[in-house]
Structure formats: C-alpha cells, structure tokens
Write a protein that holds these residues in place. Structure first.
Motif, PDB file in Angstrom:
ATOM      1  N   MET A 109     -14.137 -33.851  32.325  1.00 25.06           N
ATOM      2  CA  MET A 109     -14.967 -33.027  31.468  1.00 25.06           C
ATOM      3  C   MET A 109     -14.286 -32.877  30.115  1.00 25.06           C
ATOM      4  SD  MET A 109     -16.121 -30.056  34.154  1.00 25.06           S
ATOM      5  CE  MET A 109     -17.416 -29.351  33.203  1.00 25.06           C
ATOM      6  N   LEU A 110     -15.111 -32.680  29.094  1.00 27.32           N
ATOM      7  CA  LEU A 110     -14.574 -32.330  27.783  1.00 27.32           C
ATOM      8  C   LEU A 110     -14.364 -30.823  27.735  1.00 27.32           C
ATOM      9  CD1 LEU A 110     -16.775 -34.236  25.166  1.00 27.32           C
ATOM     10  CD2 LEU A 110     -14.381 -34.605  25.648  1.00 27.32           C
ATOM     11  N   HIS A 111     -13.331 -30.405  27.041  1.00 29.00           N
ATOM     12  CA  HIS A 111     -13.094 -28.985  26.817  1.00 29.00           C
ATOM     13  C   HIS A 111     -12.981 -28.783  25.318  1.00 29.00           C
ATOM     14  CE1 HIS A 111     -10.105 -25.418  26.975  1.00 29.00           C
ATOM     15  NE2 HIS A 111     -11.339 -24.986  26.793  1.00 29.00           N
ATOM     16  N   VAL A 112     -13.944 -28.055  24.742  1.00 27.89           N
ATOM     17  CA  VAL A 112     -13.960 -27.778  23.309  1.00 27.89           C
ATOM     18  C   VAL A 112     -13.564 -26.324  23.113  1.00 27.89           C
ATOM     19  CG1 VAL A 112     -15.376 -27.730  21.219  1.00 27.89           C
ATOM     20  CG2 VAL A 112     -15.811 -29.464  22.974  1.00 27.89           C
ATOM     21  N   LYS A 113     -12.543 -26.113  22.288  1.00 28.25           N
ATOM     22  CA  LYS A 113     -12.033 -24.761  22.038  1.00 28.25           C
ATOM     23  C   LYS A 113     -12.587 -24.251  20.712  1.00 28.25           C
ATOM     24  CE  LYS A 113      -7.935 -26.399  24.300  1.00 28.25           C
ATOM     25  NZ  LYS A 113      -8.329 -27.796  24.292  1.00 28.25           N
ATOM     26  N   LEU A 114     -13.235 -23.094  20.764  1.00 31.58           N
ATOM     27  CA  LEU A 114     -13.836 -22.500  19.580  1.00 31.58           C
ATOM     28  C   LEU A 114     -13.028 -21.290  19.132  1.00 31.58           C
ATOM     29  CD1 LEU A 114     -17.573 -22.518  20.727  1.00 31.58           C
ATOM     30  CD2 LEU A 114     -16.339 -24.279  19.425  1.00 31.58           C
ATOM     31  N   HIS A 115     -12.725 -21.252  17.837  1.00 32.03           N
ATOM     32  CA  HIS A 115     -12.077 -20.086  17.235  1.00 32.03           C
ATOM     33  C   HIS A 115     -13.174 -19.138  16.752  1.00 32.03           C
ATOM     34  CE1 HIS A 115      -8.079 -21.808  17.463  1.00 32.03           C
ATOM     35  NE2 HIS A 115      -8.574 -22.947  17.002  1.00 32.03           N
ATOM     36  N   ASP A 116     -12.800 -18.063  16.106  1.00 30.83           N
ATOM     37  CA  ASP A 116     -13.778 -17.144  15.530  1.00 30.83           C
ATOM     38  C   ASP A 116     -14.644 -17.869  14.507  1.00 30.83           C
ATOM     39  OD1 ASP A 116     -13.039 -14.705  16.844  1.00 30.83           O
ATOM     40  OD2 ASP A 116     -11.229 -14.672  15.593  1.00 30.83           O
ATOM     41  N   ARG A 117     -15.863 -17.407  14.377  1.00 37.63           N
ATOM     42  CA  ARG A 117     -16.798 -17.979  13.415  1.00 37.63           C
ATOM     43  C   ARG A 117     -16.185 -17.961  12.010  1.00 37.63           C
ATOM     44  NH1 ARG A 117     -23.130 -16.520  12.704  1.00 37.63           N
ATOM     45  NH2 ARG A 117     -23.425 -17.437  10.647  1.00 37.63           N
ATOM     46  N   ARG A 118     -16.371 -19.094  11.299  1.00 38.53           N
ATOM     47  CA  ARG A 118     -15.910 -19.166   9.920  1.00 38.53           C
ATOM     48  C   ARG A 118     -16.922 -19.957   9.104  1.00 38.53           C
ATOM     49  NH1 ARG A 118     -13.538 -24.218   8.788  1.00 38.53           N
ATOM     50  NH2 ARG A 118     -13.015 -25.383  10.659  1.00 38.53           N
ATOM     51  N   THR A 119     -17.011 -19.625   7.855  1.00 37.95           N
ATOM     52  CA  THR A 119     -17.940 -20.271   6.936  1.00 37.95           C
ATOM     53  C   THR A 119     -17.379 -21.615   6.494  1.00 37.95           C
ATOM     54  OG1 THR A 119     -18.666 -18.115   6.157  1.00 37.95           O
ATOM     55  CG2 THR A 119     -19.150 -19.999   4.734  1.00 37.95           C
ATOM     56  N   ILE A 120     -18.274 -22.596   6.398  1.00 28.64           N
ATOM     57  CA  ILE A 120     -17.910 -23.898   5.842  1.00 28.64           C
ATOM     58  C   ILE A 120     -18.957 -24.265   4.794  1.00 28.64           C
ATOM     59  CG2 ILE A 120     -16.652 -24.661   7.878  1.00 28.64           C
ATOM     60  CD1 ILE A 120     -19.048 -26.391   8.640  1.00 28.64           C
ATOM     61  N   ASP A 121     -18.649 -25.236   3.965  1.00 28.90           N
ATOM     62  CA  ASP A 121     -19.522 -25.646   2.870  1.00 28.90           C
ATOM     63  C   ASP A 121     -20.529 -26.683   3.371  1.00 28.90           C
ATOM     64  OD1 ASP A 121     -20.731 -26.451   0.530  1.00 28.90           O
ATOM     65  OD2 ASP A 121     -18.861 -26.949  -0.504  1.00 28.90           O
ATOM     66  N   ALA A 122     -21.793 -26.312   3.401  1.00 34.22           N
ATOM     67  CA  ALA A 122     -22.847 -27.214   3.881  1.00 34.22           C
ATOM     68  C   ALA A 122     -22.951 -28.478   3.032  1.00 34.22           C
ATOM     69  CB  ALA A 122     -24.189 -26.490   3.900  1.00 34.22           C
ATOM     70  N   GLU A 123     -22.580 -28.407   1.771  1.00 36.55           N
ATOM     71  CA  GLU A 123     -22.670 -29.580   0.897  1.00 36.55           C
ATOM     72  C   GLU A 123     -21.615 -30.622   1.234  1.00 36.55           C
ATOM     73  OE1 GLU A 123     -23.082 -28.828  -3.266  1.00 36.55           O
ATOM     74  OE2 GLU A 123     -24.351 -27.084  -2.898  1.00 36.55           O
ATOM     75  N   THR A 124     -20.481 -30.184   1.766  1.00 37.39           N
ATOM     76  CA  THR A 124     -19.436 -31.150   2.122  1.00 37.39           C
ATOM     77  C   THR A 124     -19.410 -31.464   3.613  1.00 37.39           C
ATOM     78  OG1 THR A 124     -17.781 -29.399   2.350  1.00 37.39           O
ATOM     79  CG2 THR A 124     -17.977 -30.456   0.182  1.00 37.39           C
ATOM     80  N   ASP A 125     -20.104 -30.687   4.417  1.00 39.89           N
ATOM     81  CA  ASP A 125     -20.167 -30.958   5.860  1.00 39.89           C
ATOM     82  C   ASP A 125     -21.238 -32.011   6.125  1.00 39.89           C
ATOM     83  OD1 ASP A 125     -19.488 -30.315   8.693  1.00 39.89           O
ATOM     84  OD2 ASP A 125     -21.610 -29.778   8.742  1.00 39.89           O
ATOM     85  N   PRO A 126     -20.874 -33.163   6.702  1.00 47.66           N
ATOM     86  CA  PRO A 126     -21.858 -34.218   6.949  1.00 47.66           C
ATOM     87  C   PRO A 126     -23.026 -33.788   7.843  1.00 47.66           C
ATOM     88  CG  PRO A 126     -19.650 -35.101   7.146  1.00 47.66           C
ATOM     89  CD  PRO A 126     -19.517 -33.605   7.022  1.00 47.66           C
ATOM     90  N   MET A 127     -22.829 -32.724   8.624  1.00 48.11           N
ATOM     91  CA  MET A 127     -23.909 -32.226   9.473  1.00 48.11           C
ATOM     92  C   MET A 127     -24.719 -31.128   8.786  1.00 48.11           C
ATOM     93  SD  MET A 127     -21.967 -32.156  13.178  1.00 48.11           S
ATOM     94  CE  MET A 127     -23.346 -31.403  14.008  1.00 48.11           C
ATOM     95  N   PHE A 142     -17.280 -25.199  26.617  1.00 46.43           N
ATOM     96  CA  PHE A 142     -16.893 -24.621  25.339  1.00 46.43           C
ATOM     97  C   PHE A 142     -16.274 -23.259  25.621  1.00 46.43           C
ATOM     98  CE2 PHE A 142     -19.916 -27.787  24.257  1.00 46.43           C
ATOM     99  CZ  PHE A 142     -19.675 -28.162  22.947  1.00 46.43           C
ATOM    100  N   SER A 143     -15.002 -23.118  25.249  1.00 43.09           N
ATOM    101  CA  SER A 143     -14.318 -21.844  25.473  1.00 43.09           C
ATOM    102  C   SER A 143     -14.008 -21.179  24.139  1.00 43.09           C
ATOM    103  CB  SER A 143     -13.033 -22.047  26.280  1.00 43.09           C
ATOM    104  OG  SER A 143     -12.063 -22.736  25.516  1.00 43.09           O
ATOM    105  N   TYR A 144     -13.748 -19.878  24.209  1.00 45.11           N
ATOM    106  CA  TYR A 144     -13.408 -19.099  23.026  1.00 45.11           C
ATOM    107  C   TYR A 144     -11.921 -18.776  23.078  1.00 45.11           C
ATOM    108  CZ  TYR A 144     -13.168 -14.978  19.974  1.00 45.11           C
ATOM    109  OH  TYR A 144     -12.821 -14.066  19.010  1.00 45.11           O
ATOM    110  N   THR A 145     -11.211 -19.105  22.005  1.00 40.87           N
ATOM    111  CA  THR A 145      -9.758 -18.899  21.988  1.00 40.87           C
ATOM    112  C   THR A 145      -9.384 -17.423  21.906  1.00 40.87           C
ATOM    113  OG1 THR A 145      -9.696 -19.220  19.584  1.00 40.87           O
ATOM    114  CG2 THR A 145      -9.303 -21.168  20.965  1.00 40.87           C
ATOM    115  N   GLY A 146     -10.338 -16.576  21.531  1.00 37.70           N
ATOM    116  CA  GLY A 146     -10.049 -15.145  21.440  1.00 37.70           C
ATOM    117  C   GLY A 146      -9.773 -14.505  22.784  1.00 37.70           C
ATOM    118  N   ASP A 147     -10.504 -14.929  23.824  1.00 38.91           N
ATOM    119  CA  ASP A 147     -10.266 -14.364  25.159  1.00 38.91           C
ATOM    120  C   ASP A 147      -9.979 -15.438  26.207  1.00 38.91           C
ATOM    121  OD1 ASP A 147     -12.759 -15.470  25.635  1.00 38.91           O
ATOM    122  OD2 ASP A 147     -13.757 -13.557  26.020  1.00 38.91           O
TER     123      ASP A 147
END
Length: 172
Positions: A1-19, A57-62
């Motif tokens: 299985m894949l395990h993706v670790k998520l940190h707290d929400r943060r803003t990114i620039d939509a103009e530079t994010d390919p998605m 998908f897990s949260y690194t906070g808890d």
C-alpha cells in the motif's frame, strides 16, 4: 500500500502549481473527497506504486490514518505522478481496518510503501487465478509465462518475435 503523510493545511500558488491547487495538507473541516483531490498528487513514486491498489492518507499532527483511496492509476505532472482513484466509503474493509489506526510508519519521506497482509494479496496478473504476494503483480515465474504466452499468440515463438522486433525497430 502507499502511505501518504499530510501536514497541516498550507497555501500554495495556483499559478505555479501544475494542478492549479491553492492549498495542500490536512484540514479536518474539509470533506474526504476534497482532501483527496487536493493531496492526490505531485509525488515522486517508484515502480512499486504501479502494483499498489490502495493509498492510506495519514495526518502528521496526530499520526493517524484519516482516509483511504483506491488507486485506479496515475497521471503524470511534469516529473511527478498524480494518483487517480477515489476515496473509499466507511463500509469498505480496508477503511474499517485503517481509518483511525496509527499511521503505518513514521519515516520522513512524504510517501512510503508498506505491506498489509490483510489487503495486499491480489490475483496473479498472468490470469492463472492464483494469489500473488503483497506488493507483487505475479506469482514467481508467472511473469515469464505471461510474456511467452503472448509472444506465442502473436508471433508463433520467441524467434518469430525477435525477427519481427529486429525488422520493425532495428531497421529504423
């Protein structure tokens, strides 16, 4: 299985994010579908990812698993990959096993792989009906069986394939 670790929400620039995303990370106020959509991509994934059926998908906070997605495939975004799939419902056995459970590892990499014996086994990709081990597409030796069956079907035998290949690709 894949395990993706998520940190707290943060803003990114939509103009530079390919998605075209404006944020990434974990936000308990967002729906699971939105969390998946915002965090499904731009990961460096190896060949093993192609064999995985689920991503937790897990949260690194808890350090707990928040949701599970079934993987249908991947898209490419520049030199990285984006998971194509869907969040599984609460009645799915993989969700019941993992959501709310401790994260399967605490490695520093944002994406890791792990074997879950309860969910990792799958039918051999050669079509024989046997069960391949977790993280494997084939029962040992069956990859060669599948290749030779397809060669025989299309070209008669290995020599026929080699002659076709040489005529098609070495002549160019």
């Amino acid at each position: 299985m894949l395990h993706v670790k998520l940190h707290d929400r943060r803003t990114i620039d939509a103009e530079t994010d390919p998605m075209g995303r404006t944020w990434v990370g974990y936000d308990p106020e967002e729906s699971l579908d939105v969390l998946f959509d915002q965090n499904r991509g731009r990961w460096v994934l190896g060949k093993r990812a192609d064999l995985e059926r689920y991503a937790v998908f897990s949260y690194t906070g808890d350090h707990t698993v928040k949701f599970v997605a079934e993987i249908d495939g991947y898209e490419t975004s520049e030199d990285k990959r984006v998971i194509v799939g869907r969040v599984l419902g609460s009645d799915h056995p993989v969700v019941r096993r993992w959501v709310g459970a401790p994260a399967p590892d605490s490695f520093r990499n944002p994406v890791t792989y792990f074997d879950d014996p309860a969910t990792g086994a799958r039918e051999c990709a050669c079509g024989c009906g046997e069960t391949a081990a977790a993280g494997r597409a084939f029962v040992p030796g069956h990859d060669q069986r599948a290749v030779h069956a397809r060669i025989s079907e299309q070209w008669g035998d290995t020599l026929g394939f080699i002659r076709w290949y040489d005529a098609t690709y070495r002549a160019a």
